[in-house]
Enzyme design. Structure first.
Site, short mmCIF file in Angstrom:
data_model
loop_
_atom_site.label_atom_id
_atom_site.label_comp_id
_atom_site.label_asym_id
_atom_site.label_seq_id
_atom_site.Cartn_x
_atom_site.Cartn_y
_atom_site.Cartn_z
CG ASP A 14 70.27 58.40 25.48
OD1 ASP A 14 71.40 58.32 24.95
OD2 ASP A 14 69.41 59.22 25.12
N GLY A 15 72.89 58.34 27.40
CA GLY A 15 73.65 59.37 28.11
C GLY A 15 75.12 59.07 28.35
CG ASN A 16 76.70 55.14 27.93
OD1 ASN A 16 76.23 55.23 29.05
ND2 ASN A 16 76.65 54.04 27.21
CD1 TRP A 19 78.41 59.96 33.74
CD2 TRP A 19 80.32 59.34 32.74
NE1 TRP A 19 79.29 59.56 34.72
CE2 TRP A 19 80.46 59.18 34.13
CE3 TRP A 19 81.39 59.02 31.91
CZ2 TRP A 19 81.64 58.69 34.71
CZ3 TRP A 19 82.56 58.55 32.48
CH2 TRP A 19 82.66 58.38 33.88
CG HIS A 31 79.85 54.01 24.64
ND1 HIS A 31 78.55 54.41 24.77
CD2 HIS A 31 80.30 54.60 23.50
CE1 HIS A 31 78.23 55.20 23.76
NE2 HIS A 31 79.27 55.33 22.98
CB SER A 59 69.30 51.98 17.60
OG SER A 59 70.03 53.05 17.03
CD GLU A 61 67.17 53.78 13.79
OE1 GLU A 61 67.32 53.33 14.95
OE2 GLU A 61 66.33 53.29 12.99
CG LEU A 125 67.21 38.14 34.01
CD1 LEU A 125 65.93 38.93 34.26
CD2 LEU A 125 68.41 38.98 34.47
NE ARG A 182 65.88 58.02 25.50
CZ ARG A 182 65.86 58.06 24.18
NH1 ARG A 182 64.77 57.73 23.54
NH2 ARG A 182 66.93 58.44 23.51
CB ILE A 189 59.45 54.86 21.96
CG1 ILE A 189 58.26 55.24 22.85
CG2 ILE A 189 59.59 53.36 21.85
CD1 ILE A 189 58.26 54.66 24.24
C1 FPP Z 1 73.68 55.55 24.47
O1 FPP Z 1 74.44 56.63 24.94
C2 FPP Z 1 74.38 54.30 24.70
C3 FPP Z 1 74.83 53.47 23.71
C4 FPP Z 1 74.65 53.76 22.27
C5 FPP Z 1 75.59 52.26 24.04
C6 FPP Z 1 75.12 51.48 25.22
C7 FPP Z 1 76.18 50.58 25.60
C8 FPP Z 1 76.54 50.28 26.87
C9 FPP Z 1 75.81 50.77 28.05
C10 FPP Z 1 77.72 49.43 27.04
C11 FPP Z 1 77.48 48.13 27.63
C12 FPP Z 1 76.50 47.27 27.00
C13 FPP Z 1 76.54 45.92 27.06
C14 FPP Z 1 75.38 45.17 26.55
C15 FPP Z 1 77.68 45.16 27.61
P1 FPP Z 1 74.81 57.80 23.92
O2 FPP Z 1 76.14 57.49 23.34
O3 FPP Z 1 73.70 57.94 22.93
O4 FPP Z 1 74.89 59.01 24.88
P2 FPP Z 1 74.53 60.53 24.54
O5 FPP Z 1 73.05 60.58 24.33
O6 FPP Z 1 74.96 61.24 25.77
O7 FPP Z 1 75.33 60.89 23.34
#
Ligand code: FPP
Length: 234
Positions: A14-16, A19, A31, A59, A61, A125, A182, A189
């Site tokens: 979480d947190g992309n 960021w 992402h 997810s 959602e 793995l 997380r 969760i």
């Molecule tokens: C949550 O951050 C992250 C996601 C919904 C996407 C996760 C995807 C990746 C890490 C890309 C790579 C994955 C693979 C399997 C190649 P958010 O968008 O909810 O962040 P926020 O909480 O800051 O809004």
């Protein structure tokens, strides 16, 4: 680091979005920045000899996010699969996507099936990527699957126990996660592996996913090594 390693690590990445927003960038830049962190986690698990890793990428959602962000994420998954599958295979990683894959585009479904087929024989793995996944969805699909067997006469309702039910879940043949991580500061969760996390040790960090590095993963593993697990016993 302590000698006690988890056999299975499950991570909510979480947190992309935050960021990227903090840098004045579009969310998809966050992402994209998250992809090398996925790679690092896979490499670290292989290096440590951790047998299973499950990552929450999208997810049930998340389909409610703006169309452009969803499209960007799907493209990112597609491209990453294409780019990484050779390396995963070479490193003995068995890749599986868990979730409602029928919700994915036919093109992405094909790419997933191809990567799963190619890596099916690997044993170093077990890597599960949860896409269009929800813990409740998982429990419902398991119930439906077992109900169909009962309906067909190949299973008696009285024979459904926890082992049987757990086996019908998406992680049916993977041991339950020992350690859940997380990133991104939230302490919940969020409909991840609801059944499988029953006795999992939980570890939360404020680090945003693109900033999560090998040292942070090492800190989580170290913390885990010091936990006393009782599984409800005295
Ligand atoms: C949550 O951050 C992250 C996601 C919904 C996407 C996760 C995807 C990746 C890490 C890309 C790579 C994955 C693979 C399997 C190649 P958010 O968008 O909810 O962040 P926020 O909480 O800051 O809004």
């Amino acid at each position: 680091m302590g000698a006690i390693l988890p056999r299975h690590v499950a991570i909510i990445m979480d947190g992309n979005g935050r960021w990227a927003e903090r840098r004045g960038l579009a969310r998809h830049a966050g992402h994209r920045e998250g992809v090398p962190v996925v790679r690092m986690c896979v490499e670290e698990c292989v290096r440590h000899g951790i047998g299973a890793l499950t990552l929450f990428a999208f997810s049930s959602e998340n389909w409610g996010r703006p169309e452009a962000e969803v499209a960007n994420l799907m493209t990112l998954f597609f491209d990453a699969l294409e780019r990484e599958v050779d390396d995963l295979d070479r490193n003995g990683v068995r890749l599986r996507v868990i979730g409602d894959r029928h919700a994915l585009s036919v093109r992405l479904q094909g790419r997933v099936a191809d990567a799963e087929r190619r890596t099916a024989g690997n044993t170093r793995l077990a890597l599960q990527i949860a896409v269009s996944y929800g813990g409740r969805w998982d429990i419902v699909q398991a119930a439906r699957r077992l109900a169909a067997e009962v309906g067909a006469g190949s299973l008696r309702a009285a024979d459904i126990d926890e082992t049987r039910f757990g086996g019908a879940l998406a992680l049916g043949d993977v041991p339950d996660p020992d350690l859940f991580i997380r990133t991104g500061g939230e302490r919940r969760i969020s409909n991840f592996l609801l059944w499988n996390l029953a006795y999992t040790e939980l570890w939360f960090t404020d680090a945003l996913w693109p900033d999560f590095d090998a040292a942070a993963l090492g800190a989580a593993l170290e913390d885990y090594a010091g936990r006393k697990r009782r599984f409800g016993r005295a």
